[in-house]
Write a protein that holds these residues in place. Sequence first.
Motif, short mmCIF file in Angstrom:
data_model
loop_
_atom_site.label_atom_id
_atom_site.label_comp_id
_atom_site.label_asym_id
_atom_site.label_seq_id
_atom_site.Cartn_x
_atom_site.Cartn_y
_atom_site.Cartn_z
N ARG A 4 0.86 -1.21 -0.04
CA ARG A 4 0.07 -0.12 -0.10
C ARG A 4 0.82 1.22 0.04
N ALA A 6 0.43 4.76 1.61
CA ALA A 6 -0.43 5.36 2.84
C ALA A 6 -0.20 6.74 3.22
N SER A 8 -0.42 10.50 4.39
CA SER A 8 -1.22 11.37 5.11
C SER A 8 -1.30 12.92 4.41
N LEU A 210 9.52 4.78 11.00
CA LEU A 210 8.33 3.78 11.27
C LEU A 210 8.82 2.83 11.99
N1 GLU Z 1 0.46 7.75 6.83
C1 GLU Z 1 2.09 7.82 6.90
C2 GLU Z 1 2.68 8.66 6.71
O1 GLU Z 1 2.42 9.63 5.69
C3 GLU Z 1 2.62 6.18 6.76
C4 GLU Z 1 2.11 5.16 7.63
C5 GLU Z 1 2.85 3.90 7.19
O2 GLU Z 1 3.26 3.55 6.17
O3 GLU Z 1 2.45 3.00 7.93
O4 GLU Z 1 3.85 8.90 7.31
#
Ligand code: GLU
Length: 318
Positions: A4, A6, A8, A210
């Motif tokens: 995915r 993801a 923000s 992360l």
């Molecule tokens: N939404 C998060 C960001 O833009 C990424 C989250 C993820 O990849 O787990 O930093």
Amino acid sequence: MRSRFAPSPTGYLHLGNVWTAMLGWLQTKKAGGILVLRVEDIDEQRSKTEYMTAFTEDMLRLGLTWDEGPDVGGPYGPYIQRERYGRYHEAIERLAGMGLIYPCYCSRARLQAVAGAPHDGDMPVYDGRCYGMSEAEREKNNKPPSLRVHVPDCVISYQDGVYGEQCENLRRDCGDFVVHRADGMYAYQLAVSVDDGAMGITHVLRGRDLLNSTGRQIALMRLLGYKNRIEYTHVPLLVDSEGRRLSKRQHGMTVRDLWAAGADSQQILGYLAYKGGLVDTPGRYGLGELVQRFDTAKIACTDISIDAAPADIIKTFI
Ligand code: GLU
């Protein structure tokens, strides 16, 4: 394989986002997998529709496409986190049913004092003060609590695609963590675990910032009973000359700045591929060629320094 994007939607797509998105795309395409676009907009203050629209436009202009997402649909929707609150609520109820959720009234000041001086990359370890509080004690607190999950006393280990063997003891390294914040927002850790679990994700590629969230996410997915086992690949970050991460908030280099300065998509992708060690010679590269050359073994653990202004970067392409 299901992976995915993801994002923000809290700013314009910058080079750091393109770097991770490009690697995720290459990894998935090389394996013939499915890419899901999931909009991570639970931070309602900072997320903006305008940034999401820009994100989709910019990604498509770079050729970084997806197979499922809010615009194209798919069997695992909705693909926007704000439309998934019911699922996060259910997940917390499920954990509560196992006796693992408790309210926490600790102030930010107390949490900071317990955590001590922050060290780069260190997580503050919660000392469990509100765990096991009696109902009478709870009632004395006249403010909305956050909700924490009581973490299992076990070691979570996994093999990261770039950073190798990882081992985390959640009780010692993190402690009970927040799944629902006192201001009413669901926590990132909860939302991402529910979504990666429910969307059948098998591969996650993202920035190394992360890396230390992964143990919490694996633990939550196990507690919630998701069967998919995820292969994680964390990748180095793009940093400026002082080692600070390029980010939306720091007014990093957006891909729009680069286009405005005359770069085309193949130059941008080629630049990142060269800086990141996927190709040996600088130049313009298309995604098809980069798929051939993609190999996680070529990605180093050290952060990648981008120390020039966009216009200067472009000169290095020519
Ligand atoms: N939404 C998060 C960001 O833009 C990424 C989250 C993820 O990849 O787990 O930093």
